[in-house]
Design a protein around this motif. Sequence first.
Motif, PDB file in Angstrom:
ATOM      1  N   ILE A 141       5.339  10.356   2.544  1.00 16.71           N
ATOM      2  CA  ILE A 141       4.997   9.104   1.879  1.00 16.71           C
ATOM      3  C   ILE A 141       4.909   8.007   2.925  1.00 16.71           C
ATOM      4  CG2 ILE A 141       5.796   7.380   0.212  1.00 16.71           C
ATOM      5  CD1 ILE A 141       7.374   9.654  -1.152  1.00 16.71           C
ATOM      6  N   GLY A 142       3.833   7.233   2.872  1.00 15.98           N
ATOM      7  CA  GLY A 142       3.708   6.062   3.740  1.00 15.98           C
ATOM      8  C   GLY A 142       3.579   4.827   2.874  1.00 15.98           C
ATOM      9  N   ALA A 201       5.098  -4.050   7.745  1.00 22.02           N
ATOM     10  CA  ALA A 201       5.421  -2.860   8.535  1.00 22.02           C
ATOM     11  C   ALA A 201       5.077  -1.636   7.704  1.00 22.02           C
ATOM     12  CB  ALA A 201       6.894  -2.843   8.912  1.00 22.02           C
ATOM     13  N   TRP A 202       4.733  -0.571   8.387  1.00 23.67           N
ATOM     14  CA  TRP A 202       4.522   0.718   7.727  1.00 23.67           C
ATOM     15  C   TRP A 202       5.813   1.505   7.778  1.00 23.67           C
ATOM     16  CZ3 TRP A 202       0.959   2.746   4.664  1.00 23.67           C
ATOM     17  CH2 TRP A 202      -0.315   2.163   4.635  1.00 23.67           C
ATOM     18  N   LEU A 203       6.218   2.040   6.636  1.00 23.48           N
ATOM     19  CA  LEU A 203       7.379   2.911   6.587  1.00 23.48           C
ATOM     20  C   LEU A 203       6.885   4.299   6.208  1.00 23.48           C
ATOM     21  CD1 LEU A 203       9.537   0.373   4.666  1.00 23.48           C
ATOM     22  CD2 LEU A 203       9.997   1.152   6.976  1.00 23.48           C
ATOM     23  N   THR A 204       7.227   5.266   7.019  1.00 18.65           N
ATOM     24  CA  THR A 204       6.778   6.620   6.721  1.00 18.65           C
ATOM     25  C   THR A 204       7.987   7.522   6.531  1.00 18.65           C
ATOM     26  OG1 THR A 204       6.561   6.962   9.088  1.00 18.65           O
ATOM     27  CG2 THR A 204       4.567   6.440   7.888  1.00 18.65           C
ATOM     28  N   ILE A 205       7.952   8.274   5.448  1.00 21.10           N
ATOM     29  CA  ILE A 205       9.091   9.090   5.052  1.00 21.10           C
ATOM     30  C   ILE A 205       8.617  10.540   4.942  1.00 21.10           C
ATOM     31  CG2 ILE A 205      10.936   9.315   3.342  1.00 21.10           C
ATOM     32  CD1 ILE A 205       9.652   6.514   2.261  1.00 21.10           C
ATOM     33  N   PRO A 206       9.230  11.456   5.671  1.00 24.48           N
ATOM     34  CA  PRO A 206       8.784  12.851   5.616  1.00 24.48           C
ATOM     35  C   PRO A 206       9.292  13.527   4.347  1.00 24.48           C
ATOM     36  CG  PRO A 206      10.650  12.679   7.099  1.00 24.48           C
ATOM     37  CD  PRO A 206      10.344  11.274   6.620  1.00 24.48           C
ATOM     38  N   TYR A 207       8.818  13.083   3.206  1.00 23.67           N
ATOM     39  CA  TYR A 207       9.332  13.555   1.923  1.00 23.67           C
ATOM     40  C   TYR A 207       8.361  14.544   1.291  1.00 23.67           C
ATOM     41  CZ  TYR A 207      11.447  13.497  -2.693  1.00 23.67           C
ATOM     42  OH  TYR A 207      12.069  13.863  -3.862  1.00 23.67           O
ATOM     43  N   PRO A 208       8.864  15.703   0.864  1.00 23.19           N
ATOM     44  CA  PRO A 208       7.979  16.693   0.237  1.00 23.19           C
ATOM     45  C   PRO A 208       7.674  16.329  -1.215  1.00 23.19           C
ATOM     46  CG  PRO A 208      10.212  17.546   0.343  1.00 23.19           C
ATOM     47  CD  PRO A 208      10.251  16.197   0.996  1.00 23.19           C
ATOM     48  N   TRP A 209       6.787  15.381  -1.403  1.00 23.76           N
ATOM     49  CA  TRP A 209       6.459  14.920  -2.754  1.00 23.76           C
ATOM     50  C   TRP A 209       5.757  16.026  -3.549  1.00 23.76           C
ATOM     51  CZ3 TRP A 209       1.192  14.837  -3.539  1.00 23.76           C
ATOM     52  CH2 TRP A 209       0.407  14.790  -2.382  1.00 23.76           C
ATOM     53  N   TRP A 253      -4.626   7.299  11.473  1.00 17.87           N
ATOM     54  CA  TRP A 253      -3.328   6.852  10.944  1.00 17.87           C
ATOM     55  C   TRP A 253      -2.408   8.050  10.750  1.00 17.87           C
ATOM     56  CZ3 TRP A 253      -0.225   7.542   6.734  1.00 17.87           C
ATOM     57  CH2 TRP A 253       0.783   6.599   6.587  1.00 17.87           C
ATOM     58  N   ASN A 254      -2.975   9.111  10.170  1.00 20.74           N
ATOM     59  CA  ASN A 254      -2.177  10.316   9.936  1.00 20.74           C
ATOM     60  C   ASN A 254      -1.571  10.844  11.222  1.00 20.74           C
ATOM     61  OD1 ASN A 254      -2.523  10.379   7.260  1.00 20.74           O
ATOM     62  ND2 ASN A 254      -4.151  11.905   7.236  1.00 20.74           N
ATOM     63  N   ASN A 255      -2.424  10.941  12.242  1.00 22.99           N
ATOM     64  CA  ASN A 255      -1.932  11.483  13.498  1.00 22.99           C
ATOM     65  C   ASN A 255      -0.818  10.621  14.057  1.00 22.99           C
ATOM     66  OD1 ASN A 255      -3.669  13.558  13.344  1.00 22.99           O
ATOM     67  ND2 ASN A 255      -5.260  12.608  14.587  1.00 22.99           N
ATOM     68  N   ALA A 256      -1.035   9.317  13.988  1.00 24.46           N
ATOM     69  CA  ALA A 256      -0.026   8.409  14.513  1.00 24.46           C
ATOM     70  C   ALA A 256       1.289   8.630  13.791  1.00 24.46           C
ATOM     71  CB  ALA A 256      -0.489   6.969  14.339  1.00 24.46           C
ATOM     72  N   VAL A 257       1.210   8.780  12.479  1.00 23.58           N
ATOM     73  CA  VAL A 257       2.432   8.954  11.699  1.00 23.58           C
ATOM     74  C   VAL A 257       3.146  10.233  12.070  1.00 23.58           C
ATOM     75  CG1 VAL A 257       3.321   9.373   9.416  1.00 23.58           C
ATOM     76  CG2 VAL A 257       1.641   7.585   9.774  1.00 23.58           C
ATOM     77  N   ARG A 263       0.846  -1.200   0.000  1.00 23.56           N
ATOM     78  CA  ARG A 263       0.000   0.000   0.000  1.00 23.56           C
ATOM     79  C   ARG A 263       0.874   1.239   0.000  1.00 23.56           C
ATOM     80  NH1 ARG A 263      -4.567  -0.298   4.500  1.00 23.56           N
ATOM     81  NH2 ARG A 263      -4.955   1.717   3.554  1.00 23.56           N
ATOM     82  N   THR A 264       0.385   2.269  -0.632  1.00 23.48           N
ATOM     83  CA  THR A 264       1.101   3.543  -0.674  1.00 23.48           C
ATOM     84  C   THR A 264       0.133   4.648  -0.295  1.00 23.48           C
ATOM     85  OG1 THR A 264       2.486   2.717  -2.454  1.00 23.48           O
ATOM     86  CG2 THR A 264       2.442   5.094  -2.128  1.00 23.48           C
TER      87      THR A 264
END
Lengths: 384, 359
Positions: A53-54, A93-101, B5-9, A45-46
């Motif tokens: 980006i998650g 697992a969820w990977l979250t990246i603080p990327y300014p897409w 989900w957003n908040n958690a992230v 999932r994206t």
Amino acid sequence: MNRALLWILLPLALIVAVAVAFLATDPLKPFTGTGPPVEQLTIERTILDEHGIGMRVRAAGSAPMNIVQVQVDGAYWNFAQNPEGALDSMDTAWLTIPYPWVAGEAHHVAFLTNTGAVFERTIEVATATPDSSAERINLYVLIGLFVGVVPIALGMLFYPALRAGGANAFQFALALTIGLLAFLLIDTFEEGLEFASEASPQFQGSALVWLPAALTFAALMMVSRRNKEALSGVALATSIAFGIGIHNLGEGLAIGAAFATGAAALGSFLVIGFTLHNITEGIGIAAPMVAERPRLRVFVALAALAGLPAIVGIWIGSFAFSAHWAALAMGIGAGAILQVIVEVGAYLIRKSEASDRGWANVTTFAGVTIGILAMYLTAFLVQV
Amino acid sequence: MKSLWNNAVSRRIVLTSGALIGAAQAVYGSRSEPAAAPTPGHGGHGGHDGMITRGEVDHARNGFDPYAMLTDWDGGKVSKLPDGRTLREYDIIAEDKEIEIAPGLMFPAWTYNGRVPGPTIRATEGDRLRIRFVNGGSHPHSMHFHGIHAARMDGIPGAGNVLPGGEFTYEFDAIPFGCHLYHCHSVPLKRHIHKGLYGAFIIDPDPALHPADSAAASSRLLGSPQNAEWQEMVLVMNAFDTNFDEENEVYAVNTVAHAFMKRPILIDRKRPVRVYLINITEFDPINSFHLHGNFFDYYDHGTTLTPTLKTVDTIMQCQAQRGILEFTFAKHEPGMYMFHAHQSEFPELGWMSMFEVRA
């Protein structure tokens, strides 16, 4: 009885013993000794939002996998993993990246494991993943109605004409139904296999479609023939509506995913295309009921059964979903459609032989052909 | 469902980056400004909005530290030859070794003395060098020096190529002075280089041989009072292809991605700076060096005592090209001065660094 039990337990015990002995002695060690572990990572999932980006990933490695770095567009980025730590095979697992897409542009995400293996995913057209605001839900309901319910209801409006047309028209309508179902069967299998190819290899690929299809077919045949009678009338129409409903769920998934990823540039045109494409489905559902005179609410219920899943599909699809679930659903749908083809075919043969016309004639052939052609040609309008 | 989900992230990202900055300050706190007055450079974490490798490399496990490598000149075992010249003897062994090139990212390297780059061999013009090379690795290896030597000592297949378990002694005079390198010249060459078999080879000029430029020569000569004024360091621009598709996943100076973002190189602004810069990047045709907020003089190959390029802030080098950079921050205000390759791809993949200039 005890003896029989023994003959069940003994082979089982031997299987366990053989497995234990094999693992303990590890005779394959010379082949597997020094190489790095086999690693496989599927991005299921994206999600793109204001935080970046998650991605949800599923591991499939011969050893636990560690995702140690993340690149976006060829640059290392900090990221968070939830849950943290090594991923065993089948773990997600969820990977979250603080990327300014950048909206409307492509992005390339790469995950590096500790062994240096790289797993890449391209986001073709970056679009914010839709939120679940009431406005959005309303929009999905509207699209779903136009894609699923409206065309089926419109198709059902041919019912009076079918009744008036006599035996010939009835046979034609049933044949038409078989034609359109044949198209849907192929279409559903194709969608399912496509989803299966995107799913983590652990799910065994196309088996995820073929086996549920076969089992669904068998189960539905068993249930529908439990009275040792072939389906007809409203019962047959209901079976058709169910099969078509699952197919429409798949169409909804594709539409929702297209909206979510920004690929559905044609928007309104696409929706009207689906409406035209699916009108034949309404005729197909109505056809077996020509000999009866069902109440209006039966039509309403059947239209809902066949059409509403499109709304659910769009809603799920817009969230980005896991390909293996979609593949499984398409497998079930294909099995259901196959069962309906068999039932409609049997019904057609029975009816036409009862009326002394024989089933293998020009009417049947024309019906099947036109059914397939109608679906095929209108499918040009709905390439997602 | 979605908003949860957003908040958690968002909370997770905030917590993680906070923890990272905290960890960086904990590790390097003794070297940095007090936490209450964060310097711009620590924006390397926050200021670049997360564009950085995640985590820390375990230098102790690697057995080498990019920061220590800046100045760990190896003069060898020194003795006098009968003719009065200095003899420098080295023992170098090739070893297979897993090294951590970015946090958590392991690379199956081939190394000289267990480190990448190998030891920085530093001699004076005219010294005799005797390098006993033992191949403890799993493939044939050699040491090919960029210098003036006999064909027999060239370290190529047929001349000083050493099979696993074997050894060879390379012997030659340290000429010409300059900033040089050595690397394995066994085939296939690309693989033997990018796996990590290379190192710096610096020859200081002998002031007695260069009367016209003896001041410049003296300032280069390690151990001289003039040289002690300078802040010298060696930066080897290298890269690693972790999945062997002939494209690099990691770029760095001295091997570890972003090492000098996470631990800036301390510069005393009163003293001039000399950088021995070497490019051994495989697969990419060139690498480059760009200094922020300042300009430098450049000595291509370091084989001259007057600059080959004056007052530039960017130079480029092909593979095995190298040179000496000289600059000063004497008139600058203290702060974080960045330097990096100016192919934007490289800094974003690890070749991005900071000078922390102090008053």
